[in-house]
Design an enzyme around this catalytic site. Sequence first.
Site, PDB file in Angstrom:
ATOM      1  N   SER A  82       0.859  -1.187   0.000  1.00 16.06           N
ATOM      2  CA  SER A  82       0.000   0.000   0.000  1.00 16.06           C
ATOM      3  C   SER A  82       0.888   1.228   0.000  1.00 16.06           C
ATOM      4  O   SER A  82       2.020   1.181   0.523  1.00 16.06           O
ATOM      5  CB  SER A  82      -0.895   0.012   1.250  1.00 16.06           C
ATOM      6  OG  SER A  82      -1.522   1.275   1.422  1.00 16.06           O
ATOM      7  N   TYR A  95      -2.252  -0.659  10.399  1.00 16.93           N
ATOM      8  CA  TYR A  95      -2.279  -1.243   9.056  1.00 16.93           C
ATOM      9  C   TYR A  95      -1.017  -0.865   8.287  1.00 16.93           C
ATOM     10  O   TYR A  95      -0.402  -1.715   7.627  1.00 16.93           O
ATOM     11  CB  TYR A  95      -3.517  -0.747   8.320  1.00 16.93           C
ATOM     12  CG  TYR A  95      -3.598  -1.183   6.876  1.00 16.93           C
ATOM     13  CD1 TYR A  95      -3.874  -2.510   6.555  1.00 16.93           C
ATOM     14  CD2 TYR A  95      -3.407  -0.271   5.840  1.00 16.93           C
ATOM     15  CE1 TYR A  95      -3.956  -2.914   5.233  1.00 16.93           C
ATOM     16  CE2 TYR A  95      -3.482  -0.669   4.518  1.00 16.93           C
ATOM     17  CZ  TYR A  95      -3.767  -1.988   4.219  1.00 16.93           C
ATOM     18  OH  TYR A  95      -3.829  -2.381   2.909  1.00 16.93           O
TER      19      TYR A  95
END
Length: 204
Positions: A82, A95
């Site tokens: 990501s 995360y």
Amino acid sequence: PTDVADPAQCRALLARAAAACGRVDILVNNAGVGLAGPVAELDVPDLERALAVDLLGPLRLCQAAVPIMRRQGRGQIINVSSVLAEQTLPYLGGYAAAKAALERMSEALRMELRGAGVAVSVLRPGTTRTEFSRSRLGRGSERRRVAPRGVPPEAVALALLRVARREPRLAYVTLGDRLSLLAARLAPGLVEAALARAIGWDGG
């Protein structure tokens, strides 16, 4: 269907693939779970679940795939990370930490497999229009002045195909994702201040 947080299921997945096809040419680690919340208030079991899926799952699948690919003398591993692995957002620190760890592991694995014929690539998507954010772990939600529209999942799928063909070390889905990280590198203080102002938190 495989729960990548379960080591036995990870091993079984690779064994089934090898038995059905006679070889394993590519592993795409795209399974993931989101996690939101202030770092100082993160629920440890939620963080452990996110790490089990986002980091340990890819690790176990890599460990099951690498011996097969070594024997073949060829293969590719694509770990889907990501943009948050490099520039996190407020309230997504747990995360982002899992994805940053996945990238460091990918870099080490690439060096360890040098000369084995096995490529290791990382793809960094930005916001994607799926149900991912709605089903993430954690309590509460962000308040954003401007919500990113994101790209359709088909755009990420096409990016994965490009990575499979070209085998880059690192790839992005959009030019905007790449430019946002460039801005964060050039002016980290300004970017962090802007993000802190733009994103708040509604506890739940």
